[in-house]
Design an enzyme around this catalytic site. Structure first.
Site, PDB file in Angstrom:
ATOM      1  N   LYS A 256      38.770  95.857  25.732  1.00  0.00           N
ATOM      2  CA  LYS A 256      39.028  96.234  24.338  1.00  0.00           C
ATOM      3  C   LYS A 256      38.443  97.622  24.088  1.00  0.00           C
ATOM      4  O   LYS A 256      37.369  97.927  24.600  1.00  0.00           O
ATOM      5  CB  LYS A 256      38.311  95.255  23.398  1.00  0.00           C
ATOM      6  CG  LYS A 256      38.985  93.918  23.240  1.00  0.00           C
ATOM      7  CD  LYS A 256      38.184  93.048  22.268  1.00  0.00           C
ATOM      8  CE  LYS A 256      38.765  91.648  22.169  1.00  0.00           C
ATOM      9  NZ  LYS A 256      40.119  91.600  21.589  1.00  0.00           N
ATOM     10  N   ARG A 331      43.719  81.534  24.885  1.00  0.00           N
ATOM     11  CA  ARG A 331      44.744  80.535  25.212  1.00  0.00           C
ATOM     12  C   ARG A 331      44.533  79.963  26.612  1.00  0.00           C
ATOM     13  O   ARG A 331      44.911  78.832  26.889  1.00  0.00           O
ATOM     14  CB  ARG A 331      46.144  81.152  25.026  1.00  0.00           C
ATOM     15  CG  ARG A 331      46.442  82.303  25.932  1.00  0.00           C
ATOM     16  CD  ARG A 331      47.614  83.146  25.432  1.00  0.00           C
ATOM     17  NE  ARG A 331      47.208  84.051  24.350  1.00  0.00           N
ATOM     18  CZ  ARG A 331      48.031  84.889  23.729  1.00  0.00           C
ATOM     19  NH1 ARG A 331      49.307  84.954  24.057  1.00  0.00           N
ATOM     20  NH2 ARG A 331      47.594  85.666  22.771  1.00  0.00           N
TER      21      ARG A 331
HETATM   22  N1  BES Z   1      39.482  87.283  20.305  1.00  0.00           N
HETATM   23  C1  BES Z   1      40.677  88.017  20.234  1.00  0.00           C
HETATM   24  C2  BES Z   1      41.385  87.920  18.896  1.00  0.00           C
HETATM   25  C3  BES Z   1      40.650  88.482  17.694  1.00  0.00           C
HETATM   26  C4  BES Z   1      40.991  89.737  17.213  1.00  0.00           C
HETATM   27  C5  BES Z   1      39.708  87.756  17.024  1.00  0.00           C
HETATM   28  C6  BES Z   1      40.356  90.236  16.108  1.00  0.00           C
HETATM   29  C7  BES Z   1      39.058  88.255  15.911  1.00  0.00           C
HETATM   30  C8  BES Z   1      39.396  89.494  15.453  1.00  0.00           C
HETATM   31  C9  BES Z   1      41.663  87.517  21.318  1.00  0.00           C
HETATM   32  O1  BES Z   1      41.095  87.020  22.462  1.00  0.00           O
HETATM   33  C10 BES Z   1      42.498  88.687  21.694  1.00  0.00           C
HETATM   34  O2  BES Z   1      41.963  89.628  22.200  1.00  0.00           O
HETATM   35  N2  BES Z   1      43.801  88.591  21.458  1.00  0.00           N
HETATM   36  C11 BES Z   1      44.699  89.642  21.779  1.00  0.00           C
HETATM   37  C12 BES Z   1      45.925  89.028  22.401  1.00  0.00           C
HETATM   38  C13 BES Z   1      46.867  90.005  22.988  1.00  0.00           C
HETATM   39  C14 BES Z   1      46.256  90.662  24.200  1.00  0.00           C
HETATM   40  C15 BES Z   1      48.140  89.295  23.366  1.00  0.00           C
HETATM   41  C16 BES Z   1      45.061  90.373  20.493  1.00  0.00           C
HETATM   42  O3  BES Z   1      45.206  89.711  19.466  1.00  0.00           O
HETATM   43  O4  BES Z   1      45.149  91.584  20.522  1.00  0.00           O
HETATM   44 ZN    ZN Z   2      40.702  88.538  23.918  1.00  0.00          ZN
END
Ligand code: BES
Ligand code: ZN
Ligand code: ZN
Length: 480
Positions: A256, A331
């Protein structure tokens, strides 16, 4: 918890008093001198809704709550917010206790006190010079509120405090093992069973998704099984709760970007906090409902051995997943937990996860994105509970057409969709691991606040605890 709630009558002239009412002409005028009363009435005329009188030995606060022509759940939320306002003022004035006088009904008084207590939460563990709230004691002077309601509210607020504590705890204070230990001690305190599977057990059970996400970590994963099975349960098949326990989400190799994205990812276990802490409340209140909670937990990190975009992972169910983004890790671990849940032949599975930025972007922190395939009656009841506690639901489609977006070239499915419907494709991914009535609750938006939001506070909110408790409690009442 830092606040005690008791019932009793006002104890004389030195105790601070708060009167709240939705009728500006209906309050005990005998508490005020003639001059004070004139002042109060002139403030009411000026439409001041929160009036303070500083008497020689105490304060009297008068709060007028506007409840005109609103739905019941909107009215109750007004009471919570008003309670939070009082707490803020009591702390600003460095007062320690208050006696509440109200002619309002039980639910309104309880909502007001709930707002007061939840608004008084602080996370001070890492503050050397803690500016601790002065306010810590509530005395309720009302014939309409029963002791058992006060006990229930106390338990529930305690559970929300515990959930917030867990979410606010950083990774260096809470890895997967520590999270499982926290659930074990909650089980002891609340009276429910807790079993923790360690890495070798998880390996033996072939939880491929959880193990894959854990590969980049130096800490082992855990899988926690919590169970409350009262002898007089109203349900034959249990309700199973599942919570995402990613104790920190760096994104893994699909790292990230920081800032603004990775910095709050200690909160990526908010789903697990919600399901573990509501187990505490359900067991402590001895609700006659059989409930199980499952928490797969690990951090998600890049490392020499980390799972890698392009990898194909065999999940516990046997399904093969092509990983195209290691940041879609929630997931992966939830899939194994959902597969494991089949063992219970559940009546309903409610799964809570901070799963997608897409859900948070769609509706913000104002509600919970949900989707699933349980029957319409259950959806109605879930919606009612969510409204009761003002953790409102927005249902997204759960159409199978979205499945084409997670088709993989080389495996059964891939772990990301495309540019559209990110919250939905995540939900549809999870759908591949269920064989029972299922609702998915994406709490990425409401689980963590970056600024103060009334009694929900700032940082970890404890979202989900009050919602599930209300649902299970009403189910207990109905089936009896
Ligand atoms: N933990 C994150 C989602 C999240 C984002 C929680 C902001 C709280 C605040 C999750 O694991 C994630 O990174 N999801 C990705 C999925 C994508 C790579 C398909 C996302 O939402 O960007
Ligand atoms: Zn994630
Ligand atoms: Zn995550």
């Amino acid at each position: 918890m830092n606040t005690t709630i008791r019932k009793g009558t006002s104890s004389g002239k030195s105790e601070n008093i708060a009167i709240f009412t939705n009728n500006a002409s209906k309050f005990d005028q005998s508490l005020f001198s003639k001059a004070e009363l004139e002042f109060v009435n002139s403030e009411i005329k000026k439409k001041n809704k929160f009036i303070s009188i500083n008497q020689y030995e105490r304060y009297i606060f008068l709060q007028i709550i506007d409840t005109d022509k609103k739905d019941r759940h909107v009215v109750l939320e007004k009471f919570r917010k008003a309670g939070d306002q009082l707490t803020a003022l009591l702390n600003r004035l460095k007062l320690s206790s208050v006696c509440l006088l109200s002619e309002n009904d039980n639910d309104e008084v309880i909502a007001y006190v709930e707002g007061m207590v939840l608004g008084n939460y602080q996370f001070l563990k890492y503050k050397s010079d803690a500016d601790k709230n002065s306010f810590h004691k509530i005395n309720i002077d009302s014939k309409k509120v029963h002791d058992d309601k006060i006990k229930e509210l106390t338990t529930l607020c305690e559970a929300v405090y515990m959930a917030r504590d867990l979410v606010n705890e950083p990774l260096n204070g809470l890895n997967a093992t520590a999270l499982a230990k926290a659930f074990e001690s909650m089980g002891k305190k609340g009276g429910f069973k807790v079993k923790v599977f360690n890495k070798s057990k998880i390996t033996e059970m072939k939880m491929g998704g959880l193990l894959a996400v854990n590969m980049g970590s130096i800490d082992p994963p855990t899988f926690t099984v919590m169970e409350w099975k009262p002898s007089k349960a109203v349900n034959k098949k249990p309700i199973v709760l599942v919570g995402k326990g990613v104790v920190y989400d760096t994104g893994g190799l699909s790292l990230k970007p920081t800032p603004g994205s990775m910095d709050y990812m200690k909160s990526d276990m908010a789903g697990s906090a919600a399901v573990g802490c509501v187990m505490y409340a359900i067991a402590k209140q001895k609700l006659p409902v059989h409930v199980v909670a499952l928490v797969p937990a690990t951090d998600n990190r890049p490392d020499g051995n980390a799972y890698t975009p392009g990898d194909v992972i065999t999940m516990m169910s046997g399904l093969k997943v092509e990983v195209l983004n290691t940041d879609a890790e929630g997931r992966m671990i939830l899939a194994d937990a959902l597969h494991y849940a089949k063992n219970y032949k559940p009546e309903l599975v409610m799964e809570f996860s901070t799963l997608t930025g897409a859900a948070a972007n769609a509706i913000g922190h104002y509600g919970i994105v949900c989707m699933g395939d349980c029957d319409e009656d259950t959806k109605k009841e879930l919606n009612k509970s969510a409204n009761n506690v003002y953790e409102r639901l927005v249902e997204f489609p759960f159409w199978e057409e979205y499945d084409e977006l997670i088709k993989s070239d080389i495996a059964d499915i891939k772990n990301i969709g495309g540019a559209i419907g990110g919250a939905i494709t995540a939900g549809r991914f999870l759908q591949r691991f269920i064989d029972y009535p299922y609702m998915h609750f994406d709490i990425a938006g409401p689980s963590f606040g970056k600024s103060t939001d009334s009694y929900r506070g700032k940082n970890g909110t404890g979202v989900g605890v009050r919602f599930v408790f209300d649902y299970v409690k009403r189910m207990a009442g109905k089936k009896k």
